[in-house]
Design a protein around this motif. Structure first.
Motif, short mmCIF file in Angstrom:
data_model
loop_
_atom_site.label_atom_id
_atom_site.label_comp_id
_atom_site.label_asym_id
_atom_site.label_seq_id
_atom_site.Cartn_x
_atom_site.Cartn_y
_atom_site.Cartn_z
N ASN A 40 8.91 9.97 97.48
CA ASN A 40 8.91 9.62 96.06
C ASN A 40 9.29 10.84 95.21
OD1 ASN A 40 7.85 6.92 96.46
ND2 ASN A 40 5.90 7.89 96.93
N ASN A 357 -3.03 10.74 85.84
CA ASN A 357 -3.08 9.82 86.98
C ASN A 357 -2.03 8.72 86.86
OD1 ASN A 357 -5.25 11.28 87.99
ND2 ASN A 357 -6.78 9.97 87.02
N VAL A 358 -1.88 8.16 85.69
CA VAL A 358 -0.86 7.12 85.49
C VAL A 358 0.53 7.73 85.55
CG1 VAL A 358 0.03 5.38 83.88
CG2 VAL A 358 -2.44 5.67 84.17
N LYS A 361 2.09 7.63 88.93
CA LYS A 361 2.62 6.31 89.29
C LYS A 361 4.03 6.11 88.74
CE LYS A 361 -0.05 2.85 88.42
NZ LYS A 361 -1.01 1.99 87.68
N HIS A 362 4.34 6.79 87.64
CA HIS A 362 5.65 6.65 87.00
C HIS A 362 6.58 7.81 87.34
CE1 HIS A 362 4.83 3.13 84.38
NE2 HIS A 362 3.57 3.55 84.50
N GLU A 400 1.00 2.04 79.52
CA GLU A 400 0.07 1.57 80.56
C GLU A 400 -1.37 2.01 80.26
OE1 GLU A 400 -0.64 1.83 85.39
OE2 GLU A 400 1.40 1.89 84.60
#
Length: 407
Positions: A40, A357-358, A361-362, A400
């Motif tokens: 990733n 943390n979010v 994810k992005h 988000e």
């Protein structure tokens, strides 16, 4: 065992639990991009906490490190070495300083600065002039001395008894400085921009007042530029932009672009108090570290890079303003150069780590500066396309976090 598979769970099994690292493990990087064990990709708006300011795997830094690896790795301080001398010469030619001491980290550079200040006061004024004045919410390192000087009680809890004769005053408060700094003060230490304390720039008036009071009372003024130095402010060192010259300056983080190195810079007169045997560091002045740092200063200290910092600052601030127009998540956006803090509104108080943390994810790596501030510290030379893509990803992060908040 050395070839065994390791993952995030391995940390919990074998490491001291003083950190809480991300769920993913970066394994490679180039420029302002990182890749994890699963392939990733992430845009890096953190730079290892303002460290990799020329990006990952900068070709010139990689080249000089490889060349030095094939020559000499280490000498004790019973010798000097060419890379250390070249770096010291470059630093003294580029700053107010006349003398340099090398260490491995910012904490060690600050430890040296504080010890030197007390020793200088002892030599010139006697044994009673020992008080050190610092600021609340400051951060100067994790040794017992430097963490005590830093004005954040959460970092000293459970480590008493602490070093004494320390006075913590409110940052940017001229009256508090006037009241605290007196004839017993040997040193005042300040971050021109508080990093861990919330990305708070000092006002020019405040730093000028500190300089005036130190001169009046025979105290040394120490600028901790571990996080804001080496180009991050838009000047090579932040003191240059403020027009206030310290007696001692500390540097680390970006100085080695990820290779551990720190430096304490001062004048010939003050340095004279560190006579042979008064202070030292086994690895300070390591040839590998110094050859990299010398190239870092050469590359950063150019109009192209320093002007680029100011341009990128405007791009980030403008991007955050656009996000805030519709999302209303920030009560303040502040900082200097490419050290920027976005303070969250009251409804999001204490939620800064949620953005980190979010963000993962992005595909975005960002930082916090306390529970209420999201911190941005990208490479000084981050391509503007990466910067805009990172802002686009951050906008998705904000959406988000807000959606989760309303559930």
């Amino acid at each position: 065992m050395s070839s065994a598979i390791v993952n995030r769970q391995t940390f919990d099994e074998v490491m001291v639990p003083n950190y809480s690292p991300a769920a993913f493990i970066p394994v490679s990087g180039k420029g302002s991009r990182l890749w994890d064990q699963d392939g990733n990709e992430y845009i890096d708006f953190a730079s290892g906490i303002a460290v990799t300011s020329l990006g990952h795997l900068h070709p010139e830094l990689t080249r000089v490190l490889h060349e030095q690896v094939d020559r000499l790795w280490h000498l004790s301080n019973t010798f000097t070495n060419e890379p250390a001398l070249r770096l010291a010469r470059r630093l003294t030619e580029s700053t107010f300083a006349e003398r340099v001491f090398f260490s491995n980290s910012g904490a060690e550079a600050n430890e040296a600065a504080l010890k030197l200040a007390r020793r200088y006061a002892f030599d010139h004024f006697g044994a009673e002039k020992t008080k050190i004045v610092s600021c609340k919410q400051s951060f100067h390192g994790r040794t017992l001395f430097t963490v005590s000087v830093g004005g954040q009680p959460k970092y000293t809890e459970g480590f008493a008894p602490l070093p004494g004769d320390l006075d913590h005053i409110e940052f940017n408060n001229l009256a508090a400085a006037e009241a605290a700094i007196d004839g017993n003060t040997c040193a005042v230490i300040v971050e021109p921009v508080q990093g861990e304390g919330g990305v708070l720039p000092a006002s020019p008036e405040y730093l000028k007042k500190l300089r005036e009071l130190c001169d009046k009372h025979g105290a040394l003024l120490i600028f901790d530029e571990v996080q804001i130095g080496v180009g991050r402010s838009g000047s090579l060192f932040a003191y240059m932009g403020y027009g206030v010259t310290p007696d001692i300056l500390t540097s680390a983080k970006a100085l080695g672009n990820g290779f551990p190195v720190g430096a304490m810079l001062t004048t010939k007169k003050i340095a004279a108090s560190f006579v042979v045997g008064t202070h030292g560091s086994t690895y300070g002045g390591n040839p590998l570290a110094c050859v990299v740092a010398d190239k870092v200063i050469e590359l950063v200290n150019t109009p192209e890079v320093l002007d680029g910092v100011k341009r990128r600052h405007d791009l980030i601030v403008d991007g955050l303003a656009r996000i805030n127009e519709t999302q209303r998540v920030f009560r303040d956006v502040r900082g200097a150069g490419l050290l920027i803090g976005a303070e969250l509104t009251g409804e999001l108080a204490g939620k800064s780590k949620d953005f980190v943390n979010v963000g993962a994810k992005h595909g975005l790596v960002i930082l916090v500066a306390g529970p209420n501030v999201v911190r941005f510290a990208p490479s000084l030379v981050i391509p503007e396309d990466d910067l805009q893509e990172g802002l686009k990803r951050f906008e998705a992060v904000v959406a988000e976090v807000l959606a989760a908040q309303s559930v």
